[in-house]
Write an enzyme that holds these catalytic residues in place. Structure first.
Site, short mmCIF file in Angstrom:
data_model
loop_
_atom_site.label_atom_id
_atom_site.label_comp_id
_atom_site.label_asym_id
_atom_site.label_seq_id
_atom_site.Cartn_x
_atom_site.Cartn_y
_atom_site.Cartn_z
N THR A 193 0.84 -1.19 0.00
CA THR A 193 0.00 0.00 0.00
C THR A 193 0.88 1.24 0.00
OG1 THR A 193 -1.66 1.18 1.26
CG2 THR A 193 -0.20 -0.20 2.51
N GLU A 277 -3.32 13.35 -6.30
CA GLU A 277 -2.70 14.64 -6.61
C GLU A 277 -3.47 15.38 -7.71
OE1 GLU A 277 1.92 13.86 -5.31
OE2 GLU A 277 1.33 13.40 -7.36
N THR A 408 12.31 19.63 -6.59
CA THR A 408 12.99 20.91 -6.37
C THR A 408 12.08 21.95 -5.74
OG1 THR A 408 12.47 21.52 -8.65
CG2 THR A 408 14.62 20.52 -8.23
#
Length: 408
Positions: A193, A277, A408
């Site tokens: 997971t 996301e 970054t």
């Protein structure tokens, strides 16, 4: 089986568990979000765990696989912001250093503390910062009230804490179970997971827990996908400390506990997919009528993971051809001539395919259906009893933005 939800509950809701979290700047960006957490059981706990099958696994995974062999544990140290993956033997030694420091501060034995990391791959763990976090937490910040702080600390690109807790009445008394998880991107588990943790105050043998966990994973996290990438750090740990005084011995009690573990894992998997996301939709895919459950699992996860269909949902486009194309390439034994497909949400439902052919449906209604946050796709091939459910999300511009500069 009825489970009582513990409102506002989480990983420390079961008896005998405490947690703490602090910010130490593991990642260079100074968000001030806590980034080191400790979960602690006041008594020895039986444990079970599953880990990523990615061969490029992180150092903590290598360490934790060894610790799991003991079948007992007392604590878990977790840092976010750095994965400690692709860091060679130094990474393993760094994870071991964190483990030993936590064991010393807690006054517990060797190999009783799991160590987990999440974040950027390929950068050396700032071990001194993590150690400083552990020293700040143990013992000063370990408290039952800090479970939600721990759930916040383990987040990376997550936008919300993922935590829940339940009560269950067994034959000899009431037990509690709590969970927390993190995961938003790099989510496509395979026999493992994201980072997820489950605690219970039931007393249960580690071998039974391991069996329960494997069965739960197959119907929860292993049916969850955000972007098709299996993490190097995937870890799921289950701790049972027996603090309730309720022992799980009968087959009925074992089945009840197994059901609750599966339930809470599905809950966490849904939350992860919903918080993918950049996601604006949770996509639940239900597949029915396949020759076997394995076929149904292949179909459901292929549809949930289809980049083209995920993009279509983002655009509110009921492009059912992308659904059926994914079913066709899934590797499952499907009969296209028998396929039905329905897309639904709280705004209604549209049948877009019947008996292998497209139907006349209202594009206006379909768009309204796809405007809701939670979308369900139902496919039925009328060729057997195999069924499965998968969890995914849409694909948005924001996903590319988040991952374009993640390092970054």
């Amino acid at each position: 089986m009825e489970y009582k939800v513990i409102e506002g509950g989480g990983i420390t809701s079961p008896k005998g568990f405490t947690a703490g979290a602090v910010y130490v700047g593991v990642k260079s960006r100074k968000s001030q979000k806590p980034d080191v957490a400790v979960l602690y059981s006041e008594t020895e706990a039986s444990c079970a765990a599953v880990f990523t099958t990615n061969k490029f696994c992180a150092a903590p995974v290598i360490l934790d696989r060894e610790i799991l062999k003991n079948g007992k544990a007392r604590a878990i140290v977790i840092n976010s912001g750095n994965a400690n993956a692709a860091t060679g033997t130094q990474g393993i030694e760094d994870a071991r250093t964190v483990e030993r420091e936590a064991e010393k501060l807690l006054g517990v034995g060797e190999n009783e503390v799991f160590v987990c990391s999440t974040g950027v791959i390929g950068q050396k763990l700032p071990v001194e910062k993590v150690l400083e976090g552990v020293r700040q937490i143990i013992p000063a910040k370990l408290d039952k009230a800090n479970g939600s702080d721990a759930a916040y600390a383990i987040m990376t690109t997550d936008t919300v804490r993922k935590e829940s807790a339940y009560e269950l009445e067994l034959s000899s008394g009431t037990i509690r179970i709590g969970a927390m998880a993190k995961g938003s991107g790099m989510i496509h588990p395979n026999m493992a997971t994201t980072l997820a943790y489950v605690t219970t105050d039931a007393k249960c043998d580690s071998a039974d827990l391991q069996k329960m966990l494997h069965n739960a994973i197959d119907k929860s996290f292993n049916m969850c996908t955000v972007d098709g990438d299996t993490s190097t750090n995937d870890t799921m740990i289950l701790l049972a400390n027996g603090a309730s005084g309720v022992e799980v011995k009968t087959e009925e009690d074992k089945a009840a506990l197994a059901g609750l573990i599966e339930h809470i894992c599905i809950d966490m998997a849904r939350r992860i997919a919903s918080d993918g996301e950049g996601a604006t939709h949770l996509i639940v895919v239900e597949s029915y009528g396949l020759p076997t459950e394995h076929d149904a699992r292949l179909v459901a996860k292929a549809i949930a993971g289809s980049t083209l269909f995920k993009a279509a949902v983002f655009g509110r486009d009921a492009n059912w051809g992308r659904i059926m194309a994914a079913a066709g390439y899934s590797g499952a034994d499907v009969d296209p001539t028998k396929a039905d497909c329905i897309i639904k949400s709280s705004a209604g439902e549209v049948q877009v395919m019947k008996d292998g052919f497209g139907t006349d449906f209202s594009e206006e209604l379909a768009k309204a259906v796809l405007t809701e946050h939670d979308i369900t796709v139902i496919v039925d091939f009328h060729s057997g009893d195999g069924k499965a459910v998968a969890y995914g999300c849409d694909l948005t511009y924001e996903y590319v933005k988040i991952n374009g500069d993640y390092r970054t």
